[in-house]
Design an enzyme around this catalytic site. Structure first.
Site, mmCIF file in Angstrom:
data_model
loop_
_atom_site.group_PDB
_atom_site.id
_atom_site.type_symbol
_atom_site.label_atom_id
_atom_site.label_comp_id
_atom_site.label_asym_id
_atom_site.label_seq_id
_atom_site.Cartn_x
_atom_site.Cartn_y
_atom_site.Cartn_z
ATOM 1 N N ASN A 64 28.938 -44.157 57.577
ATOM 2 C CA ASN A 64 28.027 -45.300 57.535
ATOM 3 C C ASN A 64 27.152 -45.152 56.301
ATOM 4 O O ASN A 64 26.451 -44.157 56.163
ATOM 5 C CB ASN A 64 27.159 -45.332 58.805
ATOM 6 C CG ASN A 64 26.020 -46.341 58.747
ATOM 7 O OD1 ASN A 64 25.016 -46.166 59.404
ATOM 8 N ND2 ASN A 64 26.170 -47.403 57.961
ATOM 9 N N GLY A 65 27.241 -46.135 55.401
ATOM 10 C CA GLY A 65 26.420 -46.056 54.201
ATOM 11 C C GLY A 65 27.139 -46.630 53.004
ATOM 12 O O GLY A 65 28.097 -47.391 53.143
ATOM 13 N N TYR A 97 15.387 -55.559 61.573
ATOM 14 C CA TYR A 97 16.470 -56.399 62.065
ATOM 15 C C TYR A 97 17.697 -55.657 62.592
ATOM 16 O O TYR A 97 18.245 -56.022 63.623
ATOM 17 C CB TYR A 97 16.904 -57.362 60.960
ATOM 18 C CG TYR A 97 18.126 -58.172 61.293
ATOM 19 C CD1 TYR A 97 18.075 -59.179 62.265
ATOM 20 C CD2 TYR A 97 19.350 -57.931 60.661
ATOM 21 C CE1 TYR A 97 19.211 -59.919 62.578
ATOM 22 C CE2 TYR A 97 20.482 -58.673 60.980
ATOM 23 C CZ TYR A 97 20.398 -59.663 61.937
ATOM 24 O OH TYR A 97 21.504 -60.383 62.259
ATOM 25 N N GLY A 112 28.342 -53.412 63.749
ATOM 26 C CA GLY A 112 29.592 -53.753 63.090
ATOM 27 C C GLY A 112 30.565 -54.407 64.036
ATOM 28 O O GLY A 112 30.910 -53.803 65.061
ATOM 29 N N CYS A 169 27.327 -50.301 59.552
ATOM 30 C CA CYS A 169 28.335 -49.645 60.357
ATOM 31 C C CYS A 169 27.637 -48.752 61.358
ATOM 32 O O CYS A 169 26.427 -48.497 61.258
ATOM 33 C CB CYS A 169 29.242 -48.763 59.497
ATOM 34 S SG CYS A 169 30.234 -49.672 58.312
#
Lengths: 469, 469, 469, 469
Positions: free
Chosen positions: C113-114, C253, C39, C12
């Site tokens: 985010n996480g 990535y 996302g 995210c």
């Protein structure tokens, strides 16, 4: 819930505005809203500023097609619009109107209500000469004929075309500087015009379209007449001998009750039909109820004449539109009840007089009768303000159900048994004629009742799918 | 054309189905269609298969929200649904119902019709204890209270909650294995249940919802009663002493005429109001006309009692929905005419009795009266089947217009002058009571007419924006 | 063509703006566009003017959710936004972020985010105390914990919460007057802040988000740090001892090559990985080609180090998005070719070095290898800038494919055979560490390669569907 | 972010499939996806089963137009498709392709890539004879000419038409039983055909379209050639002397690098251009960077030839599509940064060689140069794989920017100053010719560089808005 409807389909509606001072798009939009009952399949509005033309059209109701915005243009001063009837089947965006094109004389847009009886021949002949057709609409045939006319002015081109095409046609035409309305010599479909206080000229299929934009009625476009509106004002031109055959079904079912068509109030005609039904049928009972909304006005007339009280027996759901999810077969009964729900209190133990406008296939009437008996009706006598429909219409009504016309195959006695009613009375043709109190009944078409067609059925009867505009 | 409406807003409708054999989503969808008149702002359907729950909801009409598909799940057997009234203002997707949540006992979904009068205090107290609220709906308050209850069973948790909340509430609750309906002890809003031939149980705000899915009416959920449906069948539990105060406006305007609420036919009550208006007002005239559709039934009753003919004077456009493009101010008059168009023939030179259900702000009545005079009405006497509305409602009616209630500021004489009518008659409270022929008139709430509120107006009057579910 | 992707899913992205002079909605929108690679499933923006909060969110790309307009409000001065990764499965509108709620302290919005490793226990405990959960997101757990905190200030409440939750979390929080950013003590996911020339403060998951709105980078939010922005300016507060474990996959990535995370340029790290791969593998060949776009940077590094020319061997279709119609099985091959098409000229007869970032399931690599051989490749040596992925991630990466991790079941030799390549080389863990030239390699998490998890895997391993925010 | 683009617009792409065994709609859909780079404004697919034709088309990308479903029909066996370039301005749904029509010979559908130079005269002459035009596309002119041809067979009609029309045209025509492809004698635009293992024939603007559906390349449709596919198989017919003038810009910018056009690999040509630029310019520097994606291949060629490392200097946002909300003027800079973001590490202190394909207006180059200097570039030398564009194109390229062609007004020195670069080198025409290693450079059109137009500019130069199909 269109798929459950067995009514004859309304055909189309056309609207036009010429105004240097008012917002022609917005007026056209309002006008189409007022004519929405004449067509729910698609809607379109075209405009011009004298140089360019633009059109916005789409499938769906006026409110859906113009959900976001109307066609807009600086200094637009003419607009024409169209609503088209609801049909089943594949999306036919290419068949929406108005149709807009370039020809040698400039830009032209056309909206059409009616059905040509010689369209197929005309189309074939033009194809032989190398013409292509991008739609299946008569409108495109008419546009091509106008463009191919060797006459000098657009008015003459249109008149030449109008003399060659046969059948039912009310045209609303927009050029870069003129708004032109034209009605076939039979006057099958209605068309009228008016003027607002601000001096804007308005064309409308029905007078209720004039009312909504605040235009005062000037006159009907007479059968065989063309009305031209441009910067010089309005001019009415007779281009053909009239042989008046106004569609009786416009009065029975299609038109809005608040419209006046060719001098005859629709509401008054329907009220009269109800009164005449009371006199002719001599039916007695406890209450008069209507199949809403199509039977309402005649039911009031019946009640008025018979002194039998008019009360609500069936409630119509106002929210069923195009987006209805189809139930599976076993839940189909729900869909019927969703549309019309009986009021048990008023039905139970009553001798009922049930008023509707017409019977097409008989299936809906059968369901309604059954529903009323289930709620305890003691007896039901049904009266109809249209005579038995035995013959198809070639003048702008969807006759896709013509093979299913119950009255063309069954006697009244058989229909009565089929729909399961105690008594059944159709208005007589004479009674129907008598209902017209402000228009000469001889100027009205009764062909679907009596097979007396005013126009030769040229290429009628061939096994093609009609497309009505 | 919601913005032009000055009617009190319908509140909400709830629906529920428990069936091991029928399609609960489809039945819920049909049920919501039948209850659509109770709320056009948003719609939602929740389902469970005993393990999972899913909900699909959105802004708009039932037909719009479920245009493509219904919520689907293998072996679903309970479904609850909700329609919410139309409001102006920003999109409030988060405020749609049913509301679905996880709590210690599993999954639960809730649909609510009504308005709590102590919601603000309850909410504040829970916030103090660390509870967050993601919506502004009373529904979320109720859900949190159920989850916080220390009782053992879900039935006990709900009853404990129902005893703490005050005001109007009809709840339709779905757990992973039960369908539960509950009505506040006053019974402000209607709620009933029935059973189909296939043995499916159905909950509905109005009996017309039972009709559409083919369920036979079993009973109203009584004020102070909870109905629990699970694999063992249906059980009705009284959880509180009833103090019945059914909303009179349900009978006057909100409910569908084909519904029977707490034993009283809505159509019959309205018809009676019309008859009583005829008797009380003693008005005479040439014709009785209705403001469609809200005045129709009473108009028929007036005509029945007075023997004055009932005919159509105003035609309502059936196609005006949510998608209406707003006209600029100068074209606003068109928007009014678009909604209602008078039939000139029936108006001109006539002494008219005009029937409507109620006057809220008076602006629409003023416009209609003016429209009728323009069409040549000789005189207009207006009668209303509701007494003057002087006080706001705290039990589930949108009172955003409460400051504008014309009857709270003006005398009847002043109202008559404001709307410009020759004569004006409101039904008496006694007359209204007499119109109820199958329910005890003392069990009905008339607070908006007489200020006699059945529930303490706890946090009422504070300057907050009410949100009604 | 998400369903054909076998890459690990990006997690995210969060973004926040505090500005009294610039348009915070528009800046947030631009920032989310820059973070879109983190996302693609849903997007949302919340704003406040100090009194009210509003949020607009929906399924789809930023450009789709905000096709028509951004959330708007007079005097708005704080905005937070969120993009969520793409997942298969049912529409989960309720799981979109930012989440907005009322609590005792007022209004609060949160974007996360996480992935919390103890969320399930925390949730269960709160449910026991009567808390309801309307979503399945950790975000809602965090919001509830903040609301339940007995501390005085919002900063203290958040810190108390941050100390109780475990796992990976980068939070962007908006209250009615503050913008707060917080990063867990491990720093698994990146988070940084900056300031525009106009003095606006900006929070972003990656520095590329600062670039796009013209904000100069100030600093990373340090692991164990909270940054509070309000009218007094910006204040960084250390709330916990840092135990730095930045995700190595962000560099390999996930992150955009133009971002600098915790001091380390992502592009530089990837370029270094390519160089190290060349040194470690000692592979020779005619050309270096990349699997676009994920292998591009490392391929350039490999070419740079090895002096073997880097040319295009596979072309990626830029237009394949969410709306892809699924082909039937027999046409599935087309879908693969649609995504990547080889350039035959460059392949035929060549000894190829093929560079990609990682192998997850191996199916895509297998297809690509096969495609290249069909086009006449003489030999293919494949190198990967990630070591073999053997262990799942519990810190915000979608491990729905964890059972399919090819390297957890097969040896390198077996993988080589499975994908059908001549030679196969994964970067060594030491090599990967060496690629980090501006961050301490010991502060990076390599758990998915070496099973050395920095946080106890509390409720990990239970058979639940993780939802990552 | 189309409005920020200053590239010449790609024109259009056509595709066709004839197959009795494979799904022609789905293959056409895949083919159009592969050709999407040739047009992003609209897309359409037409099909036939030998009796009926149907078409589905709309504004937007292939994935948007066919989001829900493809055109479907029992036993369909021919399909043609079209993508159209992106333009600003009003919605032109009527100008989408394929165009479908009835003519004397039955049904016909046509998709066109190119631009006729004598369309206006042809159209005028047909209008004089009464033809109407419903679109502004050359396609409709061609369809009318085919329909008007007095020849016997459809092949002869098409050939007669092809001899009368001038300029650039690649046609993909579908009748009820044939799939016909035709290319003008100059071969301005590419067109090729192939065959799948299942025996299906495929037509495609570029060979990458054949690749995606698994068709093996058979041959290019030669300039002056017509290919007819029907139940008898495939027949190639030469209808005119070829005078080959393949567009050089297809190789420089328009076509996909993985396509082979008239024997020449696009990727190879671009790589060669880069090498030649290195040799001609003799520029030295620290790094070669590309303006992605248009400069990528040439940059690799430059790096290869010069031995200067190729690394990433600018990152392109992959998610910016049609739905971009326009920023206000002051935020316009953000929109630029959103599209391309520099990687500061790689820029700072470097002598940079920047490679792009061409300069049209110079504004984008100016912005990029400025961006790079802000990030600390020491020096920037820019090289371009197209010579200065001084003259408009009349053969299917959008020359709406032709008045803004910077190279038609400014010298190279002036351009260098305008865009603010240290050094600027355009490939020489000779260099460009040398880049073509598999096609005769004399068979290529360089008119936009050298004013040597292969076709008389009949009605060129008139002040009309060209519409390219």
């Amino acid at each position: 819930m269109n798929n459950l409807s067995t009514k004859w389909k309304e055909e189309c509606g056309v609207f036009g505005v010429y105004s240097k001072v008012e917002d022609v798009s917005l007026m056209c939009y309002f006008g189409l809203y007022a004519l929405q009952h004449r067509g729910q399949e698609s809607a379109g509005i075209a405009i011009t500023n004298g140089t360019n033309m633009d059109v916005k059209k789409g499938m769906g109701l006026v409110g859906e097609v113009f959900r976001e915005h109307l066609p807009a243009m600086e200094n637009k001063f003419i607009s024409i619009g169209h609503v088209r009837y609801s049909t089943t089947g594949s999306s036919l965006l290419c068949n929406t109107q108005p149709l807009i094109a370039n020809y040698a004389g400039g830009k032209i847009a056309l909206a059409h209500n009616g059905n040509l009886t010689n369209a197929k021949n005309l189309r074939r002949n033009m194809e032989k000469d190398g013409t292509i057709f991008q739609t299946t609409m008569d409108t495109e045939v008419i546009l091509n004929m106008i463009a191919k006319s060797q006459r000098d002015t657009i008015e003459e081109k249109i008149i030449e075309t109008a003399k060659k095409i046969e059948g039912a046609f009310c045209l609303c035409i927009m050029t870069e500087d003129k708004l032109i309305a034209l009605r076939d010599k039979h006057g099958f479909r209605p068309l009228c015009y008016g003027k607002t206080k601000e001096g804007s000229f308005v064309i409308s299929s029905e007078s209720c379209g004039l009312d909504v934009v605040g235009a005062d009625f000037i006159d009907d476009v007479m059968p065989g007449e063309m009305v031209v509106i441009d910067k010089k004002g309005l001019q009415a031109i007779r281009y053909a001998e009239a042989n008046c055959n106004v569609c009786s079904f416009e009065y029975i079912y299609f038109a809005r009750p608040d419209s006046i068509l060719d001098g005859q109030s629709v509401q008054q005609a329907r009220f009269n039909m109800g009164r005449i039904l009371a006199k002719e049928s001599k039916y007695t009972g406890d209450i008069v109820i209507s199949v809403p909304d199509s039977g309402n006005t005649a039911a009031m007339g019946f009640a008025y004449e018979s002194k039998i009280p008019y009360i609500e027996g069936l409630i119509k759901n106002r929210y069923i539109g195009r987006t209805f999810i189809q139930p599976t077969q076993e839940k189909r009964e729900m869909a019927v009840r969703l549309k019309l729900n009986p009021i048990a209190n008023n039905i139970k133990g009553k001798d009922i007089i049930l008023v509707d406008d017409s019977i097409v296939r008989g299936t809906t009437s059968k369901r309604i009768i059954s529903m009323l008996y289930k709620k305890g009706a003691k007896s039901i006598k049904m009266v109809l303000s249209a005579p038995p429909i035995k013959y198809p219409c070639y003048y702008g009504v969807d006759t896709s159900v013509r093979k299913e016309l119950i009255a063309s195959a069954k006697s009244i006695e058989e229909i009565k048994e089929y729909i399961g009613v105690d008594n059944l009375y159709f208005i007589s043709e004479k009674g129907l004629r008598d209902a017209f109190d402000s228009i000469d009944p001889n100027k009205i078409c009764y062909a679907c009742f009596n097979n007396d067609y005013p126009v030769l059925k040229n290429d009628i009867g061939e096994d093609e799918k009609f497309v009505f505009e």
